[in-house]
Design an enzyme around this catalytic site. Sequence first.
Site, mmCIF file in Angstrom:
data_model
loop_
_atom_site.group_PDB
_atom_site.id
_atom_site.type_symbol
_atom_site.label_atom_id
_atom_site.label_comp_id
_atom_site.label_asym_id
_atom_site.label_seq_id
_atom_site.Cartn_x
_atom_site.Cartn_y
_atom_site.Cartn_z
ATOM 1 N N LYS A 31 -12.574 -1.643 16.589
ATOM 2 C CA LYS A 31 -11.167 -2.090 16.702
ATOM 3 C C LYS A 31 -10.600 -1.824 18.083
ATOM 4 O O LYS A 31 -9.827 -2.616 18.612
ATOM 5 C CB LYS A 31 -10.308 -1.380 15.659
ATOM 6 C CG LYS A 31 -10.483 -1.955 14.290
ATOM 7 C CD LYS A 31 -9.699 -1.194 13.259
ATOM 8 C CE LYS A 31 -10.254 -1.539 11.886
ATOM 9 N NZ LYS A 31 -9.676 -0.736 10.845
ATOM 10 N N LYS B 42 -9.337 -5.142 19.897
ATOM 11 C CA LYS B 42 -7.882 -5.288 20.027
ATOM 12 C C LYS B 42 -7.380 -4.871 21.405
ATOM 13 O O LYS B 42 -6.174 -4.808 21.629
ATOM 14 C CB LYS B 42 -7.165 -4.502 18.916
ATOM 15 C CG LYS B 42 -7.600 -4.929 17.511
ATOM 16 C CD LYS B 42 -6.715 -4.365 16.419
ATOM 17 C CE LYS B 42 -7.291 -4.690 15.042
ATOM 18 N NZ LYS B 42 -6.332 -4.582 13.956
ATOM 19 N N ASN C 96 0.867 -1.182 0.000
ATOM 20 C CA ASN C 96 0.000 0.000 0.000
ATOM 21 C C ASN C 96 0.900 1.228 0.000
ATOM 22 O O ASN C 96 2.112 1.118 0.221
ATOM 23 C CB ASN C 96 -0.938 -0.036 1.226
ATOM 24 C CG ASN C 96 -0.148 -0.020 2.512
ATOM 25 O OD1 ASN C 96 0.489 0.962 2.852
ATOM 26 N ND2 ASN C 96 -0.163 -1.141 3.227
ATOM 27 N N PHE D 201 -3.887 2.510 15.075
ATOM 28 C CA PHE D 201 -4.382 3.452 14.076
ATOM 29 C C PHE D 201 -5.473 2.752 13.266
ATOM 30 O O PHE D 201 -5.406 1.534 13.059
ATOM 31 C CB PHE D 201 -3.254 3.883 13.132
ATOM 32 C CG PHE D 201 -2.518 5.100 13.635
ATOM 33 C CD1 PHE D 201 -1.720 5.011 14.764
ATOM 34 C CD2 PHE D 201 -2.648 6.323 12.988
ATOM 35 C CE1 PHE D 201 -1.048 6.135 15.243
ATOM 36 C CE2 PHE D 201 -1.978 7.445 13.447
ATOM 37 C CZ PHE D 201 -1.186 7.361 14.579
HETATM 38 O O1 C5P Z 1 -7.877 -3.908 11.605
HETATM 39 P P1 C5P Z 1 -7.050 -2.896 10.964
HETATM 40 O O2 C5P Z 1 -5.987 -3.468 10.083
HETATM 41 O O3 C5P Z 1 -7.782 -1.830 10.226
HETATM 42 O O4 C5P Z 1 -6.362 -2.161 12.199
HETATM 43 C C1 C5P Z 1 -5.392 -1.198 12.015
HETATM 44 C C2 C5P Z 1 -4.428 -1.266 13.162
HETATM 45 O O5 C5P Z 1 -4.020 -2.613 13.393
HETATM 46 C C3 C5P Z 1 -3.143 -0.495 12.905
HETATM 47 O O6 C5P Z 1 -2.689 0.022 14.158
HETATM 48 C C4 C5P Z 1 -2.217 -1.568 12.345
HETATM 49 O O7 C5P Z 1 -0.845 -1.246 12.584
HETATM 50 C C5 C5P Z 1 -2.645 -2.818 13.094
HETATM 51 N N1 C5P Z 1 -2.550 -4.064 12.327
HETATM 52 C C6 C5P Z 1 -1.700 -5.052 12.765
HETATM 53 N N2 C5P Z 1 -1.620 -6.248 12.105
HETATM 54 C C7 C5P Z 1 -2.368 -6.471 11.006
HETATM 55 C C8 C5P Z 1 -3.243 -5.479 10.548
HETATM 56 C C9 C5P Z 1 -3.304 -4.295 11.236
HETATM 57 O O8 C5P Z 1 -1.015 -4.842 13.757
HETATM 58 N N3 C5P Z 1 -2.278 -7.636 10.380
#
Ligand code: C5P
Length: 401
Positions: A338, A342, A211, A324
């Site tokens: 989230k 989380k 990305n 984030f």
């Molecule tokens: O669920 P989502 O990907 O949108 O959540 C975003 C947050 O989760 C960000 O803080 C990102 O760094 C973290 N993230 C992560 N591992 C992933 C996907 C997202 O730590 N596989």
Amino acid sequence: MKTDLTDKTIVLGVTGGIAAYKSVELLRLLRKQGANVRVMMTRNACEFVGPLTFEALSEHPVSNSLFDKGDDAPIRHIDWAREADAVVIAPATANIIGKLAGGIADDALSTFMLAVTSPVILCPSMNTHMYQNRAVQKNLGTLKSYGYFIVKPEAGDLACGTTGPGRLPDPPDILDRVLYRLTPSDLKGKRFLVTAGPTREHFDPVRFISNPSSGKMGYAIARAAEHRGGHVTLVSGPVTIPPPLNVSVVRVLSAQEMARAVFDRMEQSDMIIKTAAVSDYRPKEQATHKIKKGEKEKTLALQKNPDILKELGRRKRKQVLVGFAAETQELEKNAGKKLAEKNLDMIVGNLLTQPESGFGTDTNQVTLFYRDGSKEPLDVMEKDAVAHLLLDRIIERIIRR
Ligand code: C5P
């Protein structure tokens, strides 16, 4: 916390080294940060760069003699010392270092320096052998013991033909150390783990899913935390921006590598801020050689990556955990979900659909969501300012509770 130099008066001392040309750029950067800058030059410095250049860019007369002309000139060295919030001497020659260490006042700059009571940032720059000379090192030690903040010269090819330490750091790095010196250490000793940038999920040696994350937001957080006295480890995906100074950088490529780097360091961290744009999926298979094009359509099978943040939330004990949420729709609903799922202390939501917000921009417009269900929408701000505000809120709303 205020992050720029607005309302601050900085006296920039320029002495006679070849690196004096870099001070012109430093002056511009200080002014860009909002500082009122007054320039004081030694006679030798005027041989390298004309005072007019500094005069035009600072919009103030330049002082280069105790007998300057002008109404305020006779007591300039005292008035400027009283007004200064900080003094930066760049480049600082062996001569000025010796004079300051010995308390000698035989020109405008050295006389002014005896009257200064504000922080002094000194940037030595000279030939390697001169820099390593015992007298110079002893003088630098003396000045350090007087509370001077010494910015070490860089090693490299010098104008005199030698290679080694002695080169004046680039102006953005000097500015960074000025900001570091002038920022209160309200996070002194706190151990930060910050992630930033994208991940790359390869499906052959030369192609990947990723990305456009630039890493700017996470790097700004790492820099802000370091400026405030934190010990910072930055786990970074592939980005092109320079690393913050005095931060330990761990470079990773894929989400799995990032997961390992983060879990290995989790226990030794007080605050974990996960700014990285982690790829949720990776190709199920990774070809050893470049995949050839064919006539038929191809389908790429994907499998889920570990959700690093979710796992951190599950394992967390005393750590502050901030995530984030970059969204293209329903920011509030998604961010709130989230935060709970989380087990976070705070989540920073930003809508990627706004032009001044999100990937690659220098500004961001975010909303902070807290555990108690409250939220705080912020104005569009520079990412550096967002970073400091985020740290302010971590102190006020999480650490102090
Ligand atoms: O669920 P989502 O990907 O949108 O959540 C975003 C947050 O989760 C960000 O803080 C990102 O760094 C973290 N993230 C992560 N591992 C992933 C996907 C997202 O730590 N596989």
